[in-house]
Write a protein that holds these residues in place. Structure first.
Motif, mmCIF file in Angstrom:
data_model
loop_
_atom_site.group_PDB
_atom_site.id
_atom_site.type_symbol
_atom_site.label_atom_id
_atom_site.label_comp_id
_atom_site.label_asym_id
_atom_site.label_seq_id
_atom_site.Cartn_x
_atom_site.Cartn_y
_atom_site.Cartn_z
ATOM 1 N N ASP A 1 0.831 -1.197 0.000
ATOM 2 C CA ASP A 1 0.000 0.000 0.000
ATOM 3 C C ASP A 1 0.873 1.257 0.000
ATOM 4 O OD1 ASP A 1 -2.223 -1.590 -0.043
ATOM 5 O OD2 ASP A 1 -2.736 -1.308 2.080
ATOM 6 N N GLY A 2 2.036 1.160 0.659
ATOM 7 C CA GLY A 2 2.982 2.282 0.624
ATOM 8 C C GLY A 2 3.531 2.518 -0.774
ATOM 9 N N TRP A 3 3.842 1.427 -1.480
ATOM 10 C CA TRP A 3 4.314 1.581 -2.862
ATOM 11 C C TRP A 3 3.262 2.281 -3.710
ATOM 12 C CZ3 TRP A 3 6.387 -3.992 -4.343
ATOM 13 C CH2 TRP A 3 7.457 -4.325 -3.497
ATOM 14 N N ALA A 4 2.011 1.804 -3.603
ATOM 15 C CA ALA A 4 0.933 2.363 -4.423
ATOM 16 C C ALA A 4 0.705 3.829 -4.100
ATOM 17 C CB ALA A 4 -0.345 1.555 -4.226
ATOM 18 N N ALA A 5 0.740 4.165 -2.806
ATOM 19 C CA ALA A 5 0.517 5.552 -2.403
ATOM 20 C C ALA A 5 1.611 6.473 -2.944
ATOM 21 C CB ALA A 5 0.457 5.647 -0.880
ATOM 22 N N ALA A 6 2.814 5.905 -3.139
ATOM 23 C CA ALA A 6 3.936 6.705 -3.650
ATOM 24 C C ALA A 6 3.980 6.742 -5.174
ATOM 25 C CB ALA A 6 5.247 6.156 -3.105
ATOM 26 N N GLY A 7 2.978 6.142 -5.836
ATOM 27 C CA GLY A 7 2.898 6.248 -7.285
ATOM 28 C C GLY A 7 3.013 4.955 -8.058
ATOM 29 N N ALA A 8 3.237 3.829 -7.372
ATOM 30 C CA ALA A 8 3.344 2.533 -8.057
ATOM 31 C C ALA A 8 1.948 1.971 -8.290
ATOM 32 C CB ALA A 8 4.202 1.562 -7.243
ATOM 33 N N ALA A 9 1.284 2.525 -9.273
ATOM 34 C CA ALA A 9 -0.103 2.128 -9.561
ATOM 35 C C ALA A 9 -0.167 0.640 -9.882
ATOM 36 C CB ALA A 9 -0.645 2.945 -10.723
ATOM 37 N N GLY A 10 -1.126 -0.048 -9.273
ATOM 38 C CA GLY A 10 -1.311 -1.472 -9.524
ATOM 39 C C GLY A 10 -0.578 -2.374 -8.554
ATOM 40 N N TRP A 11 0.154 -1.799 -7.604
ATOM 41 C CA TRP A 11 0.978 -2.601 -6.694
ATOM 42 C C TRP A 11 0.505 -2.542 -5.251
ATOM 43 C CZ3 TRP A 11 4.785 -5.865 -8.420
ATOM 44 C CH2 TRP A 11 5.136 -5.734 -9.775
ATOM 45 N N SER A 12 -0.732 -2.137 -5.017
ATOM 46 C CA SER A 12 -1.261 -2.166 -3.651
ATOM 47 C C SER A 12 -1.429 -3.618 -3.199
ATOM 48 C CB SER A 12 -2.615 -1.460 -3.586
ATOM 49 O OG SER A 12 -3.614 -2.240 -4.247
ATOM 50 N N TYR A 13 -1.598 -3.810 -1.900
ATOM 51 C CA TYR A 13 -1.711 -5.165 -1.362
ATOM 52 C C TYR A 13 -2.870 -5.922 -2.004
ATOM 53 C CZ TYR A 13 -2.326 -9.022 1.913
ATOM 54 O OH TYR A 13 -2.474 -10.272 2.463
#
Length: 517
Positions: A103-115
């Protein structure tokens, strides 16, 4: 010149997954390049034997440059040079990390990589012997099983941790990560289930898959700004493997950035200094993270794994797939917080029913056991840079272990947790004397000890990270036809062992490459 649709560099955890998934389409031609050879050595498949592979022909046998946070000490970095890569020489622990990571990755802009978006790929890969539920899958290529060793010394650690007030957790990959228990493992019938066993071997007979072993990738061939192939050295001769669709680097967090830089993709000033023509100025190799671990070691009169290699235990492994030879060494562990206000774990433990010291290279000539913490969510960042423009030269690696006050405080807090566990009856009654522990429980002595005896837990990541080197679909910025698919793309190191996340990322990448998502 040989022609393929995809050329994949590295038959490790990610490359094996990609080769298997992409060749499910019989019309897709894939070449898989591996610098090492087939995973035929017995020591690969017998779980307890994996430390024997360190510094062998199946190990890249890398070292850091002098580490400023370790008093200038160099750290040993084993990496698999064999089918399956590090999944053929690792401790087989199946850990995904925390929801907070993705979720941290996605919040930082890594779209599609949330848990919630990556969980289906973890489940797709998995064949968990516990069965299917909200968090686990069955029927996937990767067998995930309970440990078949059940060593009493590992059980003693779990009991002592509970005596110290830590709760039991029978699934670190379930609803919550906190707690102590035994790890699930990538094993099948008591033997290692590497990415090669799970993915590559079942695909080897496909006519559209070409596996080139003992083949060293030298550089990505870039024509008109586009990646069109890979120059390799095989049997003393150079050739180019042409990729009509894409080149995919799956060589790991040290070798993938090295290959990019040798190909002109990286920090422009660094490349120019080596006389390498700059194709694309990107922060390749920057942002390196890893897990740093310090293990308490104790002597004991109880039987440890040093007596595992007996004819009786070999027969038990062969006939029933259980016993001491199935031990993954780090049988048990747990996840903790160093400060009560933390929402996610920042300390992980591993416990081994044997002495584990001198970076895993120390001889275990007497009965003992070990356990200790690692810095799970490090704030330090290092770098992988070129040492030489020669493809066979090892890269220059500095992790910057323990250089930040936060990481220093974390390892000290983790060692204090370990000392508290060691004082509990379940462990204390087994200890005859300390083998390797801090001189005292002062902050200064703990930190000095951790700097002297600590080691990598073999989890390098983030040198070709999403958002800086690759986009969320793992395409290298500004270089069409080129992706990176391995742990180097993780924006941060996950809170846990990195093999399962690497396999997940490759499963997701296979869909991205196919255009299925």
């Amino acid at each position: 010149m040989s022609m393929y649709d995809y050329v994949i560099v590295g038959a490790g955890s990610a490359g094996c997954v990609l080769a298997a998934r992409l060749t499910e389409d019989p019309e897709t031609r894939v070449a898989l390049i591996e610098a090492g050879g087939p995973d035929t050595a017995q020591e690969v498949h017998v779980p307890a034997a994996f430390p024997q592979l360190f510094k062998s022909a199946l190990d890249w046998d890398l070292d850091t440059d002098p580490e400023p946070g370790l008093g200038g000490r160099r750290a040993y970095l084993p990496r698999g040079k064999v089918f399956g890569g590090c999944s053929s020489i690792n401790a087989m622990i199946y850990i995904r990390g925390s929801r907070a990571d993705y979720d941290g990755w996605a919040a930082a802009g890594a779209a599609g990589w949330s848990y919630d978006e990556v969980l289906p790929y973890f489940k797709r890969a998995e064949d968990n012997e516990r069965g299917e539920d909200d968090f686990h899958g069955v029927g996937g290529p990767l067998t995930v099983s309970e440990g078949r060793s059940g060593h009493p010394l590992s059980s003693a650690f779990v009991r002592a941790a509970q005596q110290a007030g830590h709760k039991a957790n029978d699934d670190f990959n379930g609803q919550e990560q906190f707690g102590v228990g035994r790890y699930q493992l990538t094993q099948r019938g008591g033997l290692r289930c590497s990415a090669a066993v799970a993915y590559l071997h079942p695909a080897l007979d496909r006519p559209n898959l070409t596996v080139l072993s003992s083949t060293q990738a030298r550089r990505v061939v870039i024509e008109g700004g586009r990646a069109t192939g890979v120059e390799v050295e095989r049997g003393g001769t150079l050739e180019v493997l042409r990729a009509e669709r894409e080149v995919v680097l799956s060589a790991g967090a040290y070798e993938s950035p090295k290959l990019l830089m040798l190909s002109g993709i990286g920090p422009a000033a660094d490349l120019t200094a080596f006389g390498i023509e700059v194709v694309r100025d990107l922060p390749v190799g920057q942002g390196l993270q890893d897990h740093y671990m310090a293990m308490l070691n104790f002597r004991t009169a109880a039987e440890s794994l040093i007596s595992a290699a007996s004819p009786e235990n070999a027969a038990l492994l062969q006939s029933e797939g259980r016993g001491p030879l199935t031990s993954n060494i780090g049988e048990a562990g747990g996840f903790f917080r160093s400060r009560p206000e933390l929402q996610a774990a920042d300390v992980q433990f591993h416990a081994a029913p044997v002495l584990f010291h001198q970076e895993g290279l120390g001889p275990a000539l007497e009965h003992g056991f070990s356990f200790g913490p690692l810095v799970l969510a490090p704030t330090s960042r290092g770098a992988v840079t070129l040492r030489s423009p020669l493809p066979h030269a090892a890269p220059r690696i500095v992790h910057n272990y323990l250089v930040t006050p936060e990481d220093q405080a974390c390892i000290v807090a983790g060692v204090r947790i370990a000392l508290e566990i060691a004082a509990q009856q379940a462990v204390a009654e087994l200890v005859t004397e300390p083998f390797e522990v801090p001189a005292s429980d002062s902050d200064a002595d703990i930190l000095a000890w951790a700097r002297r005896v600590g080691q990598t837990l073999y989890h390098p990541t983030s040198t070709c990270a999403i958002g800086s080197v690759v986009d969320p679909e793992l395409r290298v910025y500004g270089v069409p036809g080129l992706r990176v698919v391995d742990a180097s793309v993780f924006p941060t190191v996950p809170r846990g062992n990195t093999n399962a996340p690497t396999i997940m990322a490759a499963e997701k990448a296979a869909d991205l490459i196919k255009g299925a998502v």
